[in-house]
Write an enzyme that holds these catalytic residues in place. Structure first.
Site, short mmCIF file in Angstrom:
data_model
loop_
_atom_site.label_atom_id
_atom_site.label_comp_id
_atom_site.label_asym_id
_atom_site.label_seq_id
_atom_site.Cartn_x
_atom_site.Cartn_y
_atom_site.Cartn_z
CB CYS A 81 -0.98 -0.02 1.17
SG CYS A 81 -2.36 1.14 0.97
CG HIS A 180 -3.07 -3.26 3.83
ND1 HIS A 180 -2.15 -2.53 4.55
CD2 HIS A 180 -3.78 -2.34 3.11
CE1 HIS A 180 -2.29 -1.25 4.30
NE2 HIS A 180 -3.28 -1.11 3.43
CD GLU A 182 -0.21 -5.43 6.02
OE1 GLU A 182 -0.62 -4.27 6.06
OE2 GLU A 182 0.08 -6.02 4.95
#
Length: 201
Positions: A81, A180, A182
């Site tokens: 991002c 994202h 994560e």
């Protein structure tokens, strides 16, 4: 390299989530806030967050030029991002004084998918990442409008109004996604990057 050390740029953004995903992917994860900490890592993750703030803080903490030098010397870097924005050579809709790390020969548009309320999730097929489509989370995300000759497009949005937009790329040891990973619990993108770090060593 059995257990590489990968840093997470810890100036702003979702640092802890990336560190946890890296640790679960079999590497030693360390926060990087100072040039001497950068010297101790084999690769670097630039997390999501706010790219204009990250740009300013990289200068304040004396990290901007050292990161550019390590990138030029071949250090693997993954940006998600805002990290994608920081790795781009050209940014559209950014601040005039915003400066990134000039790693990947590409043009990205900041906040291309809209504001926070326009955040969404979508499946993305990623070249080199086996298994089903990645469940990608987009939060005020950029997209890639142009790539240079040496940049490989790894993933595009395949549904909705943003169909066809480029959201994952690689150039040499540099990897970037507009989404994202994560935040999903799916470690495949982080493991892909760990493999890049091991290969570079």
């Amino acid at each position: 390299m059995a257990r590489p050390t990968i840093g997470v740029l810890a100036l702003q953004g979702d640092v802890r989530e990336h560190a946890n995903a890296l640790a679960e992917s079999g590497v030693t994860a360390r926060p990087v806030r100072r040039p001497e900490e950068l010297d101790q890592v084999d690769g670097l993750v630039i997390p999501g967050g706010e790219s204009t703030t990250m740009s300013k803080l990289a200068d304040v903490f004396g990290l901007a030029d050292p990161i550019r030098k390590r990138i030029a010397d071949g250090m693997p870097v993954y940006g998600s991002c805002a990290g994608m924005i920081m790795l781009a050579t050209e940014v559209l809709d950014g601040r005039p004084d915003q400066r990134g790390f000039d790693g990947i020969e590409m043009t990205v548009r900041r906040n291309a998918f809209g504001r926070q309320v326009d955040s969404f999730e979508a499946p993305v097929e990623i070249t080199g990442v086996p298994g089903p489509a990645f469940h990608a989370v987009f939060i005020r995300a950029p997209w890639v409008e142009r790539v240079g000759d040496g940049v490989e497009v790894l993933g595009r949005v395949t549904d909705g109004p943003a169909d066809g937009r480029v959201v994952a790329v690689r150039q040499g040891n540099l990897l970037a996604t507009a989404f994202h990973p994560e935040l999903t619990g799916d470690l495949r993108v982080h493991r892909y990057f760990v493999d890049v770090v091991r290969a570079a060593a």
